[in-house]
Enzyme design. Structure first.
Site, PDB file in Angstrom:
ATOM      1  N   GLU B 227      24.190  61.013  15.726  1.00 33.48           N
ATOM      2  CA  GLU B 227      24.755  59.996  14.823  1.00 33.48           C
ATOM      3  C   GLU B 227      25.564  59.023  15.662  1.00 33.48           C
ATOM      4  O   GLU B 227      25.900  59.325  16.790  1.00 33.48           O
ATOM      5  CB  GLU B 227      25.719  60.645  13.810  1.00 33.48           C
ATOM      6  CG  GLU B 227      25.122  61.655  12.873  1.00 33.48           C
ATOM      7  CD  GLU B 227      26.235  62.483  12.215  1.00 33.48           C
ATOM      8  OE1 GLU B 227      27.290  61.921  11.907  1.00 33.48           O
ATOM      9  OE2 GLU B 227      26.021  63.704  12.054  1.00 33.48           O
ATOM     10  N   LYS B 229      28.930  57.306  16.878  1.00 31.96           N
ATOM     11  CA  LYS B 229      30.339  57.698  16.916  1.00 31.96           C
ATOM     12  C   LYS B 229      31.153  56.486  16.489  1.00 31.96           C
ATOM     13  O   LYS B 229      31.278  55.521  17.218  1.00 31.96           O
ATOM     14  CB  LYS B 229      30.749  58.140  18.320  1.00 31.96           C
ATOM     15  CG  LYS B 229      32.181  58.650  18.323  1.00 31.96           C
ATOM     16  CD  LYS B 229      32.681  59.049  19.671  1.00 31.96           C
ATOM     17  CE  LYS B 229      34.096  59.587  19.553  1.00 31.96           C
ATOM     18  NZ  LYS B 229      34.988  58.805  18.696  1.00 31.96           N
TER      19      LYS B 229
END
Lengths: 348, 531
Positions: B227, B229
């Site tokens: 994902e 950050k």
């Protein structure tokens, strides 16, 4: 012209043509004490206290040196020079310079409390006083030597109970001898680093009585260190040399330990604010007792101390010298390392 | 206060986590319950309300010690800590003094809150004279509300676990959240019942370590979920008992600061805890952290704030659903649930933090290099089979940040540091070139080794040109590479830019001051990344 001028080589008396604690080589140097920022190599002639000479020779080798007792005047080109106890380390002296009725006193480094080794600081009446200010802020207020010694002994005893060696970090000239005196009362198993050993031997040879210590060499059996006390200079702190004392606890003896942050920075297990310099009150007392009309403030917190004196009716000015750092006379690991290595003759 | 002062001294002197743990465990085993509650509170950032301003403390200390203001200032800048400065300057304590417990000192402190200055002064002066130097220090810390002593939540939890029969993760959960040390007993704090009764209570956050070295060392690509950050505030969004709560990672309840989240109150299912990022965003695109800062500092949020920096919640995990703790489920299962929840709510304030599809580490590395364009500071890697753990753990969650932006600058001002940098010049201001002049653009406090700090300190002491209070102007000679995570326009700085996380990357001893970067270079970075 001032009796003592501030030149790029150091404090200079032109009437007598001599320097006090010069930082560049000169013909004639009067030396307050044997620490390396005050007593530098390369001068043609040295004048110092009798008890300063042995360590001076240890550090500087074959030098031409004349010694004096306290309050034993000599004349240098008609200028009267005499030494008075400064209480800083063994042999440390204030330098009194008199000419045509005018009296100046150079303090060198000093402390007021009598440590039982260095002689008792003696205030000398003068017109102009040149004072150090290493700990010239009111946050520096020392406990008495007796109280600090009790703290140190308690810490050593605690370490012994926990089966740990106590490593005391103390400057090899001055602090180490004080610490030695403190712990010799509770143990006779005291080992010292080569730098401390060399100073110890020089002092013994000069007739000083000191408690017995053992030198640490690569051959010393590690088991001998169990529960013992080690005295080592700051340059040894944190080096692989310390490994042989495992398990151990480190106690740093320095006025800088007064502030928590300094202690944390040193990664010390314990800090003892045991100083060879006057604290704030000590500096003020000394200045007042000289009765001086004018006070020049050197190495340390000179701007604060000088401003405070001016606001309290004592004419004062700050002076830049090459003693110590700006305000960390002995805090710098780099300075101390040089000093210790010199004393040790490279044998760390 | 004696035992508490001793504890603080032990924690301060110790450099080893185990020694700190032992000191705390010893304290928890022997201290009175009300004192223990306060120690837990203080060390987890719950301090007593500040009832006396530090300006007054300073004034009363100067009076007691008979010192002029400038000298007090000088001392403060050297010591680097107000509480300690005062403790060192006060005259010696009364000979006859009694020991008062930590909790009773604090409760007395709270009773003087509404009193007039005269009463407060009498209380403080009186207490000072009852305490020795170390006790004064901790008392002053209570007054100024600042207890940073290098003890992590984990250490406190582990120390408690040594004296009470509970799992550390259970303790961590029970001491988190919304409780008042003044009215909570040690037993209630750690009991299951009261913990269940507190609807606002968040879970301890699971934190990641940074990847050090090759990313492929963590394993096969297919085991990992990637994902972005995000650069916001890590937070938990809680809906229980028809109420909504937002906690920051610093365990601050921030519900009122972000009215945007109230819109979700009736849309979120009951008994829900989401983990995610509190971040300003317009149309699903995150905005710079600098905009978030305009929100968090304020007591009252204005309409302008809401328009210019609208806050969203980028959800990336679900910890509780239907009132059940889901942290033990594998991430892959939690993710499926999370996607269902977010799409069912279907509201612009609740955004799902997307999963990045990738098939090889090389490909992901390539994607990562575009992080800044996404408004992200890198990539998070989470093992698909991982449970949601407690605290910072190695193994299942990693952060993989992009390299920072860098610029070469010259040091122009220096100031003494705090804490373990007391009496050392360690806080520096840096400048870039603009034609013939230097323009300061950032401060940086970290990134050098102790040895380098000592060298720079020595340089400052030898080369300072002027003194403005505690600040020295320094001969512009030392060049450093400054690293930072982001850049934004700012009218508060001469240079017109504000940096995110500036720090010293390295000392460029090989560079001369005329080889540093220019203001023009900074502005180019602003254009490229400042949005």
């Amino acid at each position: 012209m001032q009796l003592i001028e501030f030149t790029d080589k150091g404090l200079y008396c032109s009437a007598g043509d001599f320097y006090i604690d010069p930082w560049a080589p000169v013909d004639k140097a009067v030396i307050t004490h044997a620490h390396s920022d005050h007593a530098r190599p390369g001068n043609a002639f040295y004048l110092c206290h009798t008890q300063t000479a042995p360590v001076l020779k240890l550090r500087l080798g074959d030098i031409s040196v004349q010694t004096l007792e306290w309050n034993e005047p000599v004349y240098i080109n008609n200028v009267k020079v005499s030494l008075y106890p400064a209480g800083h380390i063994i042999g440390s002296s204030q330098v009194k310079v008199e000419h045509n009725g005018e009296i100046w006193v150079v303090s060198g480094d000093y402390k007021i409390e009598n440590d039982g080794l260095s002689g008792t600081f003696e205030p000398v009446r003068c017109h102009t006083f040149i004072s150090e200010s290493t700990f010239g802020l009111p946050v520096y207020h020392w406990k008495s030597q007796q109280e600090i010694f009790a703290d140190i002994r308690q810490w050593v005893t605690g370490n012994q109970r926990a089966g740990k060696t106590s490593v005391m970090i103390a400057y090899s000239l001055g602090k180490a001898q004080r610490v030695l005196k403190c712990i010799a009362e509770i143990t006779d198993r005291i080992f010292v680093h080569g730098a401390v050993w060399n100073v110890h031997q020089a002092l013994l040879a000069a007739g000083r009585a000191l408690p017995a210590v053992q030198r640490i060499t690569p051959e010393t059996n590690k088991s001998a260190f169990k529960n013992a006390v080690i005295i080592a200079p700051p340059s040894a702190d944190g080096t692989p040399w310390m490994k042989k004392f495992n398990p151990y606890s480190v106690g740093v003896c320095s006025g800088w330990m007064q502030i928590r942050g300094n202690m944390r920075r040193r990664n010390a297990d314990a800090g003892f604010a045991l100083s060879d310099h006057a604290d704030w009150e000590g500096l003020l007392t000394a200045v007042k007792e000289t009765g001086a009309e004018k006070v020049f403030v050197t190495h340390g917190f000179q701007s604060a101390f000088s401003r405070y004196l001016n606001e309290n009716g004592i004419r004062s000015e700050e002076v830049k010298t090459a003693y110590g750092g700006e305000e960390e006379e002995q805090e710098k690991p780099s300075t101390s390392k040089e000093q210790e290595e010199e004393i040790a003759g490279g044998d760390i | 206060m004696k035992t508490f002062a001793l504890l603080i001294a032990q924690l301060g002197a110790s450099t080893k986590t185990n020694e700190k743990l032992d000191a705390l465990a010893e304290y928890f085993a022997t201290a009175a319950d009300p004192d223990k509650v306060w120690v837990i509170a203080l060390f987890s950032g719950r301090r007593p309300k500040r009832v006396i301003s530090s300006a007054f403390l300073q004034l009363w200390c100067m009076e007691a010690a008979n010192l002029p203001a400038w000298l007090f200032e000088e001392c403060y800048h050297t010591v680097g800590d107000l509480g300690e400065t005062i403790a060192l300057l006060l005259p010696p304590a009364n000979r006859e003094r009694s020991d008062t417990s930590l909790s009773s000192v604090i409760s007395r402190l709270m009773t003087v809150e509404k009193e007039e200055e005269r009463v407060k002064k009498a209380f403080v002066m009186d207490t000072w004279m009852q305490l020795d130097k170390d006790e004064r220090f901790v008392f002053n810390k209570l007054l100024t509300g600042n207890f940073r002593i290098g003890v992590s939540q984990k250490t406190i939890v582990n120390a408690l676990a040594k004296t009470i029969q509970l799992e550390p993760s259970v303790i961590a959960h029970r001491i988190s959240g919304n409780w008042d040390p003044a009215t909570t007993s040690f037993e209630t704090l750690l009991s299951e019942k009261s913990s269940a009764a507190d609807h606002s209570k968040p879970y301890p956050f699971y934190l990641a370590y940074a990847i050090d070295g090759e990313v492929s060392a963590i394993g096969n690509e297919e085991e990992w979920q990637a994902e972005w950050k995000w650069d916001g505030i890590r937070g938990q969004l809680i809906k229980r008992n028809h109420e909504i709560f937002v906690w920051s990672r610093g365990e601050e309840l921030m519900t009122e600061k972000f009215p945007e989240y109230h819109a979700l109150k009736n849309m979120l299912p009951e008994g829900l805890v989401l983990d995610g990022e509190i971040i300003p965003s317009i149309e699903n695109k995150p905005l710079p952290f600098a905009l978030l800062q305009t929100r968090i500092g304020r007591k009252n949020v204005t309409g302008k704030n809401l328009r210019e920096a609208p806050i969203a919640f980028f959800a990336y995990d679900v910890l509780e659903y239907n009132g059940n703790d889901f942290r033990g489920q594998p991430l892959s299962a939690r993710r499926v649930l999370l996607e269902e929840i977010v799409s069912a709510v279907n509201h612009p304030v609740l955004i799902i933090s997307p999963v990045i599809e990738f098939t090889s580490w090389d490909q992901l590395e390539n994607i990562r290099s575009g992080s800044r364009d996404m408004g992200a500071e890198g990539i998070m890697l989470k093992r698909k089979s991982s449970a949601y753990q407690v605290g910072r753990r190695v193994g299942d969650w990693w952060k993989w940040k992009v390299d920072p932006l860098v610029i070469d600058a010259v040091m122009v001002y220096a100031q003494k540091g705090h804490g373990r940098r007391s009496n050392l010049y360690t806080d520096y201001t840096f400048a870039v070139k603009d034609g013939d002049r230097l323009v300061s653009f950032t401060k940086a406090y970290s990134g050098l080794t102790d040895k380098e700090f000592a060298q720079v300190d020595a340089f400052v002491k030898k080369n300072s040109l002027e003194k403005f209070g505690p600040v020295r102007t320094v001969k512009p000679e030392l060049v450093f590479e400054i690293a930072f995570e982001g850049i934004a326009a700012s009218n508060r700085h001469k240079s017109g830019v504000a940096l995110r996380f500036p720090r010293i990357n390295r000392w460029r001893r090989d560079k001369k001051p005329d080889e540093i970067n220019t203001l023009e270079d900074l502005k180019k970075l602003l254009q490229a990344y400042g949005k």
